[in-house]
Design an enzyme around this catalytic site. Structure first.
Site, PDB file in Angstrom:
ATOM      1  N   ASP A   1       0.830  -1.200   0.000  1.00  0.00           N
ATOM      2  CA  ASP A   1       0.000   0.000   0.000  1.00  0.00           C
ATOM      3  C   ASP A   1       0.874   1.263   0.000  1.00  0.00           C
ATOM      4  OD1 ASP A   1      -2.236   1.593  -0.052  1.00  0.00           O
ATOM      5  OD2 ASP A   1      -2.638   1.439   2.095  1.00  0.00           O
TER       6      ASP A   1
ATOM      7  N   GLN B   1      -3.074  -5.128   6.153  1.00  0.00           N
ATOM      8  CA  GLN B   1      -3.034  -3.993   7.095  1.00  0.00           C
ATOM      9  C   GLN B   1      -4.052  -4.267   8.198  1.00  0.00           C
ATOM     10  OE1 GLN B   1      -3.729  -1.435   3.694  1.00  0.00           O
ATOM     11  NE2 GLN B   1      -2.143  -0.029   4.390  1.00  0.00           N
TER      12      GLN B   1
ATOM     13  N   ARG C   1       1.860  13.327   9.962  1.00  0.00           N
ATOM     14  CA  ARG C   1       0.606  13.220   9.222  1.00  0.00           C
ATOM     15  C   ARG C   1      -0.146  12.023   9.788  1.00  0.00           C
ATOM     16  NH1 ARG C   1      -1.274   9.785   5.420  1.00  0.00           N
ATOM     17  NH2 ARG C   1      -2.485  10.541   3.642  1.00  0.00           N
TER      18      ARG C   1
ATOM     19  N   ASP D   1      -2.421   9.364   9.824  1.00  0.00           N
ATOM     20  CA  ASP D   1      -3.055   8.627   8.743  1.00  0.00           C
ATOM     21  C   ASP D   1      -4.379   8.008   9.188  1.00  0.00           C
ATOM     22  OD1 ASP D   1      -2.777   7.405   6.040  1.00  0.00           O
ATOM     23  OD2 ASP D   1      -2.864   5.552   7.194  1.00  0.00           O
TER      24      ASP D   1
ATOM     25  N   GLU E   1      -5.495  13.452   8.514  1.00  0.00           N
ATOM     26  CA  GLU E   1      -5.892  12.926   7.210  1.00  0.00           C
ATOM     27  C   GLU E   1      -7.254  12.273   7.380  1.00  0.00           C
ATOM     28  OE1 GLU E   1      -5.966   9.873   3.786  1.00  0.00           O
ATOM     29  OE2 GLU E   1      -5.537   9.283   5.832  1.00  0.00           O
TER      30      GLU E   1
ATOM     31  N   HIS F   1      -1.271  11.779  -3.327  1.00  0.00           N
ATOM     32  CA  HIS F   1      -0.871  10.477  -3.869  1.00  0.00           C
ATOM     33  C   HIS F   1      -2.074   9.550  -3.968  1.00  0.00           C
ATOM     34  CE1 HIS F   1      -1.289   9.743   0.358  1.00  0.00           C
ATOM     35  NE2 HIS F   1      -1.261   8.448   0.124  1.00  0.00           N
TER      36      HIS F   1
ATOM     37  N   ARG G   1      -3.981   3.906  -8.090  1.00  0.00           N
ATOM     38  CA  ARG G   1      -3.429   5.169  -7.590  1.00  0.00           C
ATOM     39  C   ARG G   1      -1.988   5.384  -8.048  1.00  0.00           C
ATOM     40  NH1 ARG G   1      -4.604   4.540  -1.335  1.00  0.00           N
ATOM     41  NH2 ARG G   1      -3.850   2.474  -1.929  1.00  0.00           N
TER      42      ARG G   1
HETATM   43  C1  GLC Z   1      -4.357   6.876   3.863  1.00  0.00           C
HETATM   44  C2  GLC Z   1      -3.283   6.963   2.814  1.00  0.00           C
HETATM   45  C3  GLC Z   1      -3.547   5.931   1.769  1.00  0.00           C
HETATM   46  C4  GLC Z   1      -3.561   4.574   2.433  1.00  0.00           C
HETATM   47  C5  GLC Z   1      -4.515   4.524   3.623  1.00  0.00           C
HETATM   48  C6  GLC Z   1      -4.267   3.323   4.471  1.00  0.00           C
HETATM   49  O1  GLC Z   1      -5.616   7.143   3.357  1.00  0.00           O
HETATM   50  O2  GLC Z   1      -3.240   8.246   2.259  1.00  0.00           O
HETATM   51  O3  GLC Z   1      -2.606   5.982   0.735  1.00  0.00           O
HETATM   52  O4  GLC Z   1      -3.950   3.611   1.495  1.00  0.00           O
HETATM   53  O5  GLC Z   1      -4.340   5.634   4.466  1.00  0.00           O
HETATM   54  O6  GLC Z   1      -3.117   3.489   5.259  1.00  0.00           O
END
Ligand code: GLC
Length: 634
Positions: free
Chosen positions: A144, A254, A284, A286, A328, A392, A509
């Site tokens: 990822d 994940q 950041r 996430d 985010e 991204h 992506r």
């Molecule tokens: C956030 C990231 C993305 C990732 C997701 C899982 O949204 O920007 O790229 O796939 O988290 O970690």
């Protein structure tokens, strides 16, 4: 008032807590002691709310405080100096000089050491903030894009070492650039040591994740959760080899962490402070929306998610006080805003403005964006948006259906239109994007691509270059920290090569994550080239912005123009304001003098650097932008 606290919730006795911690860490220095006293009540209160049902919650808090004290003791002197400097200038991140860039280390420079040779260019561009995409140890193959972390303390060996990261952070700081890295704290990869121990049946680590023996609980949760990566797996769980089920919001590798377990909080606070000690200045955060789960809910943006972020933030305030959190949260705008406050995330992506910029370009209708600027732009004091053109990731159409309905727009149909438009399925579309995670069951999809390809340059559309400039001009004029996806400033195009790279082929992506476009950079001064023209025009915007204090901060006053295709707002300053007018239409627009009659007729258009007489109105070319320095009529 005579209320006896519940036995499990005794009132905070700060002296006792401090004595317990100091017994383990040795004495506090004066700075630390002051911050400890200031923030302990907050952290204590948060822990009580999150974990107060557990008997051991105060011990768990002690553990975190010990960690904080030890981390401060080891914090390198230059970072303590930075802490002191930031304390003198707490709003440093809201200045008009702030400018962000984001890139992948391997794709931009090969390695962390390789990044050093680009610092000169970053300074030339004026960057003060550099987000390096995830650079930690991660599984081979699809990981990822690094968002599956196998160790927060180890850099992906292909990129270098943790020492390299700390050295780069120091070099960037020397150049006036703050290093930003991801704190991927919702999940780890299935190869993380904790994950390996959990599958091996170690009870301590099983409790780090959400593992269930059979489908009963997963089925119950999935009644209300959303599918995030439906191309990868249905629902929110994946099955382990021993047939058990584990929570996995994103890819199957994940695994979501179980924050109901305070040991997870402590462990992740440790990883966070470790990163802070490397010289990272912004984390950041996430996937913030997903960190707490409750049966019967969407398991997104629950109140505890905020309490956890606030608790992490309080730990930072005590142990690494200059760090900032960036949220985010790519969710409904009502939820995005909830994460932003000085005590939670000080800065946040502005996904609504990003998506609606593209929406306006596709529809040639600026109403939704103007409406968002009018009602969804305001922020609490001491916080800032990160305004970006694209990231991204995919573009998610996260506008509120209620907002759209007020303009007679059906949200569902409109998203479908936007997806079709940006993947080039609509007749006459200028865009070349790739569809991401199309879900036939819900009709949901998102779009990926570089700015140049989405805006029409790849297709050869006559308005392509103008749209790239227009989109950046919005991000650069709405305040906060504008963030450039490095390479977009030289009009890099989509990279279709990902389809032939097995680790990337399934994730569109990657189309928008090309390698550093060296040829485009080489001609960035040459206006006979697309790269050169786009670059020089963006450089002009950057130069104007640097000298325009009106464009700092977040104050924004809508400016209504009787043309659907015009984005209009003012950024007030002390004496003059900047009136931004941008035309997403394919024809030039003449804004009539009456609309501008509240303003002093003598104005200056800052991008072209020309005097304008507003008694003649204002002409905005197709896909054009004006930054007019104006005064109210005297
Ligand atoms: C956030 C990231 C993305 C990732 C997701 C899982 O949204 O920007 O790229 O796939 O988290 O970690």
């Amino acid at each position: 008032m005579g209320v006896t606290p519940h036995a499990a919730h005794p009132a905070l006795d700060p002296h006792a807590v401090r004595a317990r911690v100091q017994a383990r860490t040795g004495p506090f220095d004066a700075d630390f002691a002051a911050r400890f006293s200031e923030h302990l009540p907050t952290l204590h209160g948060l822990f009580q709310r999150i974990y107060g049902e557990r008997e051991d919650w105060q011990d768990a808090l002690d553990e975190v405080l010990v960690l904080a004290a030890e981390s401060w003791q080891q914090r390198p002197a230059p970072l303590k100096a930075l802490d002191a400097a930031r304390a003198e200038d707490p709003d440093w991140f809201t200045s008009a000089r702030m400018l962000g860039g984001v890139c992948y280390v391997d794709r931009y420079a090969g390695t962390l050491r390789g990044m050093h040779e680009h610092i000169g260019y970053f300074q030339e561009l004026g960057l003060t903030y550099l987000h390096l995409m995830p650079l930690f140890a991660a599984p081979e193959g699809n990981n990822d894009g690094g968002y599956a972390v196998s160790s927060y303390r180890q850099v992906d060996p292909r990129l270098g070492t943790m020492e390299d990261l700390a050295e780069l952070a120091a070099a960037l700081r020397e150049a006036g650039i703050s290093l930003v890295v991801d704190f991927i704290f919702n999940h780890t990869s299935d190869e993380h040591e904790w994950a390996r121990k959990a599958v091996a049946g170690d009870p301590e680590h099983e409790d780090f994740y959400l593992i269930f023996e059979d489908r009963a609980m997963p089925d119950a949760y999935e009644r209300t959760t959303r599918e995030i990566f439906p191309d990868d797996h249905r629902g929110s769980f994946v099955q382990l080899e021993d047939d058990r089920w584990i929570w996995s919001t994103f890819y199957h590798f994940q695994w979501d962490l179980n924050y109901a377990n305070p040991a997870v909080f402590r462990a992740m606070a440790g990883e966070m402070l470790f990163l802070a000690a490397q010289g990272v200045e912004v984390l950041r955060m996430d996937a913030v929306a997903f960190i707490w789960k409750r049966l019967g809910t969407a398991c997104e943006s629950l109140p505890e998610a905020h309490l956890l972020l606030q608790a992490f933030n309080a730990v930072l305030r005590i142990a690494a006080p200059s760090l900032l959190f960036k949220s985010e949260a790519i969710v409904h705008p009502d939820e995005v805003i909830e994460y932003i406050s000085p005590g939670e995330c000080q800065i946040s992506y502005n996904p609504l403005q990003m998506a609606l910029t593209w929406e306006a370009l596709a529809t040639r209708d600026a109403r939704l964006l103007n409406q968002a600027l009018e009602r969804r732009h305001a922020l609490p004091a001491g916080t800032a948006w990160v305004n970006y053109v694209r990231s991204h990731d995919d573009i998610g159409w996260t506008f509120a259906d209620e907002d759209a309905a007020e303009l007679g727009i059906d949200g569902y149909a409109h998203r479908r239109f936007l997806n079709d438009f940006y993947v080039g399925r609509t007749v006459g579309s200028f865009a070349r994007g790739a569809a991401f995670q199309e879900n036939p069951r819900t009709g949901d999809a998102r779009v990926a691509g570089t700015t140049a390809s989405l805006a029409g340059i790849e297709k050869g559309d006559a308005g392509g270059e103008d749209r790239v400039v227009l989109a950046h001009a919005i991000a650069l004029s709405t305040g906060g920290i504008p963030l450039i996806y490095l390479g977009d400033e030289v009009a890099q195009m989509n990279d279709y090569g990902y389809r032939n790279r097995p680790a990337e082929a399934e994730d569109s992506r990657w189309v928008g994550r090309p390698h550093r476009p060296a040829e485009a950079y080489a001609v960035r001064e040459d206006e006979r080239t697309v790269a050169g023209r786009v670059h020089q025009r963006l450089r002009r915007l950057l130069a104007v912005r640097r000298d325009a204090p009106q464009l700092a901060g977040n104050d924004l006053v809508p400016f209504h123009v009787p043309h659907r295709c015009v984005i209009g707002f003012q950024r007030p300053g002390e004496v003059t304001s900047i009136l931004v007018l941008a035309n997403v239409g394919d024809e030039g627009v003449h804004v009539d003098p009456v609309t501008l009659s509240g303003l002093d007729p003598q104005a200056r258009e800052l991008i072209a650097d020309v005097e304008v007489d507003l008694r003649e109105g204002a002409a905005i070319p197709a896909h054009g932008v004006l930054w007019l320095e104006v005064r109210p009529r005297g």
